[in-house]
Design an enzyme around this catalytic site. Structure first.
Site, PDB file in Angstrom:
ATOM      1  N   GLY A  12       0.785  -1.241   0.000  1.00 33.05           N
ATOM      2  CA  GLY A  12       0.000   0.000   0.000  1.00 33.05           C
ATOM      3  C   GLY A  12       0.810   1.281   0.000  1.00 33.05           C
ATOM      4  O   GLY A  12       0.327   2.306   0.475  1.00 33.05           O
ATOM      5  N   ASN A 108      -5.558   2.512 -13.133  1.00 33.25           N
ATOM      6  CA  ASN A 108      -4.570   1.566 -12.608  1.00 33.25           C
ATOM      7  C   ASN A 108      -3.179   2.186 -12.713  1.00 33.25           C
ATOM      8  O   ASN A 108      -2.890   2.913 -13.660  1.00 33.25           O
ATOM      9  CB  ASN A 108      -4.616   0.279 -13.447  1.00 33.25           C
ATOM     10  CG  ASN A 108      -3.603  -0.752 -12.987  1.00 33.25           C
ATOM     11  OD1 ASN A 108      -3.495  -1.053 -11.792  1.00 33.25           O
ATOM     12  ND2 ASN A 108      -2.846  -1.300 -13.925  1.00 33.25           N
ATOM     13  N   HIS A 110       0.708   1.138 -13.271  1.00 35.45           N
ATOM     14  CA  HIS A 110       1.525   0.005 -13.708  1.00 35.45           C
ATOM     15  C   HIS A 110       2.987   0.446 -13.702  1.00 35.45           C
ATOM     16  O   HIS A 110       3.311   1.525 -14.203  1.00 35.45           O
ATOM     17  CB  HIS A 110       1.109  -0.456 -15.106  1.00 35.45           C
ATOM     18  CG  HIS A 110       1.889  -1.648 -15.554  1.00 35.45           C
ATOM     19  ND1 HIS A 110       1.613  -2.924 -15.099  1.00 35.45           N
ATOM     20  CD2 HIS A 110       2.967  -1.761 -16.361  1.00 35.45           C
ATOM     21  CE1 HIS A 110       2.485  -3.766 -15.624  1.00 35.45           C
ATOM     22  NE2 HIS A 110       3.320  -3.086 -16.388  1.00 35.45           N
ATOM     23  N   GLU A 148     -11.212  -3.883 -20.899  1.00 41.13           N
ATOM     24  CA  GLU A 148     -11.348  -5.341 -20.795  1.00 41.13           C
ATOM     25  C   GLU A 148     -10.022  -6.082 -20.939  1.00 41.13           C
ATOM     26  O   GLU A 148      -9.898  -7.233 -20.545  1.00 41.13           O
ATOM     27  CB  GLU A 148     -12.338  -5.853 -21.851  1.00 41.13           C
ATOM     28  CG  GLU A 148     -13.812  -5.692 -21.478  1.00 41.13           C
ATOM     29  CD  GLU A 148     -14.346  -4.272 -21.653  1.00 41.13           C
ATOM     30  OE1 GLU A 148     -13.576  -3.375 -22.073  1.00 41.13           O
ATOM     31  OE2 GLU A 148     -15.540  -4.063 -21.351  1.00 41.13           O
ATOM     32  N   ASP A 151      -3.790  -4.197 -18.959  1.00 43.72           N
ATOM     33  CA  ASP A 151      -2.948  -2.995 -19.128  1.00 43.72           C
ATOM     34  C   ASP A 151      -3.124  -2.351 -20.506  1.00 43.72           C
ATOM     35  O   ASP A 151      -2.194  -1.743 -21.045  1.00 43.72           O
ATOM     36  CB  ASP A 151      -1.453  -3.338 -18.927  1.00 43.72           C
ATOM     37  CG  ASP A 151      -1.169  -3.939 -17.559  1.00 43.72           C
ATOM     38  OD1 ASP A 151      -1.839  -3.549 -16.588  1.00 43.72           O
ATOM     39  OD2 ASP A 151      -0.287  -4.803 -17.460  1.00 43.72           O
TER      40      ASP A 151
END
Ligand code: GAR
Length: 200
Positions: A12, A108, A110, A148, A151
């Site tokens: 985290g 997201n 990455h 869908e 990345d």
């Protein structure tokens, strides 16, 4: 005020960067309503609790099958009426129904410059192992909307980080976090919360 939910699986540190950025005003007009982990032992849950934020574990282990887990995850997320869902080291495949319902509202982080070192099998330390094995001299991090694919969604922000001689995957991972992830993830949330990037 943008209502944000953060999904986590591990330590985290990206969650912490978000909470710190809200506290010091680097993220304006956003509030973390809930932190959800798939893993009861995730230290990220402690970080949330220490910050007075609701911390929930929804683990696939507690459900008979994936479909039931997916349903429970979506139900929990819906119950917080979130404007934005942030995947901050969440290592679970996002259910298709959730992607559809929250299109361009899930982001997201990455730990590479997409489209390098991303897709199936590239997560956590494996991304940096791949970068070092290929011998790249520059890597970095990417914030993108979730679609869908793995990345594959639209890119919002990227930041480059130099690879240095003698780097190990762990050393490189730490540099990418410090110089890129903890910078661009809070920045993307601030931009989304303040209309500088359009939400879906
Ligand atoms: C971060 O490096 C994040 O970019 C990565 O997991 C780590 C989580 O660390 N995510 C992925 O690899 C997603 N494909 P944290 O729990 O300390 O934020």
């Amino acid at each position: 005020m943008l209502r944000v939910g953060v999904l986590v699986s591990g330590g985290g540190t990206n969650l912490q960067a978000i909470l710190d950025a809200i506290d010091c005003g680097k993220i304006r007009n956003a509030r973390v309503e809930v932190v959800i982990s798939n893993n009861a032992g995730a230290f990220a849950l402690e970080r949330a609790k220490n910050h007075g934020i609701e911390a929930k574990c929804i683990s696939p282990k507690d459900y008979e099958n994936r479909a039931l887990f997916n349903e429970a995850l979506l139900e929990a997320i819906d119950s917080y009426h979130l404007d934005l869902i942030v995947l901050a080291g969440f290592l679970v495949t996002i259910p298709a129904a959730m992607i559809q319902k929250y299109r361009n509202r899930i982001i997201n982080i990455h730990p590479s410059l997409i489209p390098s070192f991303c897709g199936v099998g590239y997560y956590g330390l494996k991304v940096h192992e791949g970068a070092l094995a290929r011998g790249v001299k520059v890597t970095g991090a990417t914030v993108h909307f979730v679609d869908e694919g793995v990345d594959s969604g639209p890119i919002l922000l990227q930041k480059a980080v130099e690879v240095e001689p003698g780097d190990t995957p762990k050393v490189l991972q730490q540099r990418v976090m410090e110089q890129a992830e903890w910078v661009i993830l809070p920045k993307a949330i601030d931009m989304l919360a303040n209309g500088e990037i359009a939400l879906g």
